[in-house]
Design a protein around this motif. Structure first.
Motif, PDB file in Angstrom:
ATOM      1  N   CYS A 189      74.709  54.594  51.893  1.00  0.00           N
ATOM      2  CA  CYS A 189      74.048  53.572  51.088  1.00  0.00           C
ATOM      3  C   CYS A 189      75.044  52.448  50.789  1.00  0.00           C
ATOM      4  N   ALA A 190      74.517  51.341  50.286  1.00  0.00           N
ATOM      5  CA  ALA A 190      75.334  50.171  49.940  1.00  0.00           C
ATOM      6  C   ALA A 190      76.105  49.644  51.138  1.00  0.00           C
ATOM      7  N   VAL A 191      75.481  49.712  52.317  1.00  0.00           N
ATOM      8  CA  VAL A 191      76.075  49.189  53.543  1.00  0.00           C
ATOM      9  C   VAL A 191      75.037  48.323  54.248  1.00  0.00           C
ATOM     10  N   ASP A 192      75.497  47.482  55.155  1.00  0.00           N
ATOM     11  CA  ASP A 192      74.609  46.625  55.936  1.00  0.00           C
ATOM     12  C   ASP A 192      73.638  47.495  56.736  1.00  0.00           C
ATOM     13  N   PRO A 193      72.326  47.361  56.501  1.00  0.00           N
ATOM     14  CA  PRO A 193      71.363  48.220  57.217  1.00  0.00           C
ATOM     15  C   PRO A 193      71.330  47.973  58.719  1.00  0.00           C
ATOM     16  N   VAL A 219      67.568  68.045  57.370  1.00  0.00           N
ATOM     17  CA  VAL A 219      68.164  66.764  56.976  1.00  0.00           C
ATOM     18  C   VAL A 219      67.579  66.398  55.619  1.00  0.00           C
ATOM     19  N   ILE A 220      68.446  66.254  54.619  1.00  0.00           N
ATOM     20  CA  ILE A 220      67.998  66.027  53.246  1.00  0.00           C
ATOM     21  C   ILE A 220      68.525  64.682  52.747  1.00  0.00           C
ATOM     22  N   GLY A 221      67.657  63.896  52.161  1.00  0.00           N
ATOM     23  CA  GLY A 221      68.044  62.622  51.581  1.00  0.00           C
ATOM     24  C   GLY A 221      67.719  62.557  50.110  1.00  0.00           C
ATOM     25  N   LEU A 222      68.086  61.448  49.481  1.00  0.00           N
ATOM     26  CA  LEU A 222      67.667  61.190  48.102  1.00  0.00           C
ATOM     27  C   LEU A 222      66.283  60.560  48.107  1.00  0.00           C
ATOM     28  N   GLY A 223      66.126  59.501  48.923  1.00  0.00           N
ATOM     29  CA  GLY A 223      64.822  58.866  49.036  1.00  0.00           C
ATOM     30  C   GLY A 223      64.889  57.353  49.023  1.00  0.00           C
ATOM     31  N   CYS A 224      65.866  56.798  48.303  1.00  0.00           N
ATOM     32  CA  CYS A 224      65.940  55.347  48.166  1.00  0.00           C
ATOM     33  C   CYS A 224      67.151  54.747  48.859  1.00  0.00           C
ATOM     34  N   GLU A 225      67.892  55.562  49.622  1.00  0.00           N
ATOM     35  CA  GLU A 225      69.154  55.111  50.237  1.00  0.00           C
ATOM     36  C   GLU A 225      68.906  54.142  51.390  1.00  0.00           C
ATOM     37  N   THR A 226      69.963  53.430  51.773  1.00  0.00           N
ATOM     38  CA  THR A 226      69.893  52.545  52.929  1.00  0.00           C
ATOM     39  C   THR A 226      69.592  53.323  54.203  1.00  0.00           C
ATOM     40  N   ASN A 227      70.238  54.465  54.350  1.00  0.00           N
ATOM     41  CA  ASN A 227      70.075  55.293  55.551  1.00  0.00           C
ATOM     42  C   ASN A 227      68.795  56.114  55.431  1.00  0.00           C
ATOM     43  N   GLN A 228      67.671  55.448  55.573  1.00  0.00           N
ATOM     44  CA  GLN A 228      66.376  56.109  55.471  1.00  0.00           C
ATOM     45  C   GLN A 228      66.194  57.107  56.613  1.00  0.00           C
ATOM     46  N   ILE A 229      65.702  58.297  56.297  1.00  0.00           N
ATOM     47  CA  ILE A 229      65.596  59.344  57.306  1.00  0.00           C
ATOM     48  C   ILE A 229      64.674  58.949  58.463  1.00  0.00           C
ATOM     49  N   PRO A 230      63.496  58.337  58.237  1.00  0.00           N
ATOM     50  CA  PRO A 230      62.659  57.956  59.385  1.00  0.00           C
ATOM     51  C   PRO A 230      63.391  57.046  60.381  1.00  0.00           C
ATOM     52  N   LYS A 231      64.158  56.074  59.845  1.00  0.00           N
ATOM     53  CA  LYS A 231      64.888  55.188  60.746  1.00  0.00           C
ATOM     54  C   LYS A 231      66.037  55.932  61.427  1.00  0.00           C
ATOM     55  N   ASN A 516      83.910  71.405  54.974  1.00  0.00           N
ATOM     56  CA  ASN A 516      84.527  70.264  54.293  1.00  0.00           C
ATOM     57  C   ASN A 516      85.185  69.291  55.258  1.00  0.00           C
ATOM     58  N   GLU A 517      85.319  69.680  56.515  1.00  0.00           N
ATOM     59  CA  GLU A 517      86.013  68.847  57.492  1.00  0.00           C
ATOM     60  C   GLU A 517      85.076  67.916  58.261  1.00  0.00           C
ATOM     61  N   PHE A 518      83.821  67.849  57.859  1.00  0.00           N
ATOM     62  CA  PHE A 518      82.878  66.905  58.466  1.00  0.00           C
ATOM     63  C   PHE A 518      83.105  65.537  57.822  1.00  0.00           C
ATOM     64  N   VAL A 519      83.707  64.593  58.579  1.00  0.00           N
ATOM     65  CA  VAL A 519      84.072  63.288  58.015  1.00  0.00           C
ATOM     66  C   VAL A 519      83.697  62.196  59.015  1.00  0.00           C
ATOM     67  N   PRO A 520      82.473  61.656  58.949  1.00  0.00           N
ATOM     68  CA  PRO A 520      82.116  60.547  59.841  1.00  0.00           C
ATOM     69  C   PRO A 520      82.988  59.320  59.555  1.00  0.00           C
ATOM     70  N   TRP A 521      83.241  58.563  60.588  1.00  0.00           N
ATOM     71  CA  TRP A 521      84.076  57.359  60.496  1.00  0.00           C
ATOM     72  C   TRP A 521      83.316  56.268  59.735  1.00  0.00           C
ATOM     73  N   GLN A 522      83.899  55.759  58.674  1.00  0.00           N
ATOM     74  CA  GLN A 522      83.303  54.685  57.887  1.00  0.00           C
ATOM     75  C   GLN A 522      84.055  53.388  58.142  1.00  0.00           C
ATOM     76  N   ILE A 523      83.382  52.408  58.731  1.00  0.00           N
ATOM     77  CA  ILE A 523      84.007  51.105  58.939  1.00  0.00           C
ATOM     78  C   ILE A 523      83.208  49.993  58.260  1.00  0.00           C
ATOM     79  N   SER A 524      82.143  50.367  57.527  1.00  0.00           N
ATOM     80  CA  SER A 524      81.285  49.375  56.900  1.00  0.00           C
ATOM     81  C   SER A 524      81.958  48.725  55.699  1.00  0.00           C
ATOM     82  N   VAL A 525      81.532  47.503  55.416  1.00  0.00           N
ATOM     83  CA  VAL A 525      81.811  46.882  54.128  1.00  0.00           C
ATOM     84  C   VAL A 525      80.855  47.509  53.116  1.00  0.00           C
ATOM     85  N   VAL A 526      81.394  48.100  52.058  1.00  0.00           N
ATOM     86  CA  VAL A 526      80.561  48.722  51.024  1.00  0.00           C
ATOM     87  C   VAL A 526      80.276  47.688  49.951  1.00  0.00           C
ATOM     88  N   THR A 527      78.994  47.477  49.649  1.00  0.00           N
ATOM     89  CA  THR A 527      78.619  46.442  48.686  1.00  0.00           C
ATOM     90  C   THR A 527      78.016  47.056  47.426  1.00  0.00           C
TER      91      THR A 527
END
Length: 527
Positions: A189-193, A219-231, A516-527
């Motif tokens: 969330c809080a990243v460029d969609p 796959v579990i989400g909150l519901g209002c995040e940028t990373n919408q599960i359908p997309k 705990n070692e699952f760490v996707p690469w984050q290169i986004s600008v967080v807003t």
């Protein structure tokens, strides 16, 4: 990776290396340094080099074998590892106080050293799990992924319900299920969609969602995040089905109901997941992610070449090995471009190096911010030195493709995936790309696992193996001790990989590493 002269130097290390009453290793006739196997004290005569030690030199560190003037190139492996920042006398310690990075020309010679790979005369096999689509798994997990950090707590609560160390009865009736693991992250969330950062996260999650080592996934989400599960599903060509279930905390009615729903769904999945059976399959179905972390001055002499020897055996069987950690091949990439199957593949690798140079520049960083403090304490001085040793993991066969982070790996043989050097991020990308095993070398003593793919760890030296034996799967220190060879240990490692792929648990698995070692690469600008 190495020229014939360098290959001979590495072979000579194991037969055993030239020694006097103290143990040092010369890797190449053109090198300006030797590597100490014992602590060297001032006044000790190194007869094989005709040099007297001047000062204290720790094990795994470098000693100059000739006088070197400021600005002169210093070589190890027959390759440049840096430039003298001050006068260095023969016999002195060569390290961060007198060796620095510098620019130099590298001849990429695209595909000049590419050659056909002979297939092995006999087919090696392991006991794998064949999925309906023909892909082969080495493990049989149920996974829980999160679209956003906000759903991490419920995902962990669901997986904790099935932990064998807390609730042994939960999976008692399902011995063919390796476990239920929650792989959570800190983004979503809080990243460029429409930005690259979210695309990388979605590609990573998509790779895990369809990984063969998972029988099924929530796959579990909150519901209002940028990373919408359908997309997320749409971008990865996925859809809800009985083995890929999705829901959100907001739609389900809160934390308690979401946890209960997740537990119930997994209970429904377990009987079918438990029906899998292992069967004999060729080693060509193995895809190994190659990692090194907590490296030392011995990594490029023992464990990395041993892993490279095992990789050559795997490639000869038609299997796949993924070399990664782009900042940790920096300065040595020309040794890979020469082995590229086509010039286009070599240019792809150089393009990724250029991207990293630009990425570092715009963030005020430098590519030579490696090695880490622990690497330096172990004897590594510059990223060039680390890169030359790290490339040895890839063996000697052609480089057949170059992938961006977490892209699906389709090509067989040795391939490269562009990742950061930080091991959890790098291995996460490799597993997302399809690695069904990880092989990890370490000289300082890394503690690491990577669910759902088992991780096998190799110690570079015998002292580490003795000190941290419950974390190490194979001791490559025998190369340094002169009691075994790179090729023999490579064959032993290859068999260990087959055994582990067949279900034998690695040391990291026995300790419960991996979630705990699952760490996707984050290169986004967080807003």
């Amino acid at each position: 990776m190495f020229s014939p002269t360098e290959e001979k130097a590495l072979t000579d290390v194991t037969s055993p290396p030239t020694r006097s009453h103290v143990r040092v290793i010369r890797l190449n006739v053109d090198d300006d340094v030797v590597i100490s196997l014992d602590q060297l004290v001032s006044g000790t005569r190194i007869e094989s080099e005709g040099v007297t030690v001047a000062g204290l030199i720790p094990p795994g560190h470098k000693m100059a074998t000739r006088a070197i003037e400021p600005g002169e190139a210093v070589r190890r492996y027959g390759q440049i590892i840096g430039f003298a920042s001050q006068p260095i006398r023969a016999g002195q310690h060569v390290h961060t106080h007198n060796l620095a990075m510098g620019d130099f020309t590298r001849d990429y010679a695209y595909s000049a050293e590419a050659k056909p790979t002979a297939l092995a005369p006999q087919v090696a096999t392991f006991q794998g799990i064949v999925r309906e689509d023909g892909r082969v798994a080495t493990r049989n997990y149920i996974g829980i992924l999160t679209s956003v950090n906000c759903s991490a707590t419920v995902a962990r609560a669901i997986s904790d319900h099935f932990r064998r160390d807390i609730h042994p009865e939960a999976l008692a009736e399902f011995p063919n299920v390796d476990g239920v693991v929650a792989l959570t992250h800190g983004s979503g969330c809080a990243v460029d969609p429409d930005g690259e950062g979210l695309a990388i996260l979605q590609r990573t999650l998509g790779g895990y969602a369809c990984h063969p080592n998972f029988w099924s996934v929530l796959v579990i989400g909150l519901g209002c995040e940028t990373n919408q599960i359908p997309k997320l599903l749409a971008t990865q060509g996925l859809s809800d089905n009985p083995r890929l279930r999705t829901f959100t905390i907001q739609d389900t009615g809160g934390t308690t109901k979401t946890i209960a729903q997740g537990i119930e769904l997994i209970r429904e999945m377990l009987p079918q997941a438990n029906q899998v059976k292992r069967e004999t399959v060729p080693a060509s179905h193995l895809t190994i992610g190659l990692q090194c972390g907590g490296s030392d001055g011995y990594s490029g002499i023992s464990a990395n070449p041993v892993l490279g020897a095992a990789v050559d055996l795997l490639v000869q069987q038609g299997g796949t090995a993924i070399l990664s950690e782009t900042p940790e091949i920096y300065g040595a990439e020309h040794l890979l471009t020469r082995r590229a199957s086509t010039p286009e593949i070599g240019r792809k690798l150089v393009d990724r190096i250029s991207w990293w140079e630009e990425y570092c520049a715009r963030n005020g960083a430098q590519m030579n911010n490696n090695p880490s403090a622990g690497n330096k304490a172990g004897g590594l001085t510059t990223v060039l030195e680390k890169s030359l040793g790290g490339i040895a993991k890839g063996g000697s066969t052609n480089l057949n493709e170059v992938y961006e982070y977490a892209q699906p790996v389709r090509e067989r043989g040795l391939v490269f995936m562009d990742t950061p050097g930080y091991d959890p991020i790098s291995a996460t990308g490799q597993v997302a790309g399809g690695a069904n095993m990880i092989c990890f070398t370490t000289g300082r003593g890394s503690a690491y696992g990577c669910a759902p793919s088992p991780s096998v760890k190799l110690a570079t030296n015998s002292a580490l193996m003795e000190r941290q034996s419950d974390d190490m799967d194979l001791n490559c220190g025998a190369v340094l001790d002169g009691t075994n060879t790179i090729q023999a240990l490579g064959a032993e490692l290859f068999q260990l990989l087959l055994d582990t792929a067949s279900g034998q648990r690695s040391r990291s698995e026995s300790h419960g590493y991996g979630q705990n070692e699952f760490v996707p690469w984050q290169i986004s600008v967080v807003t």
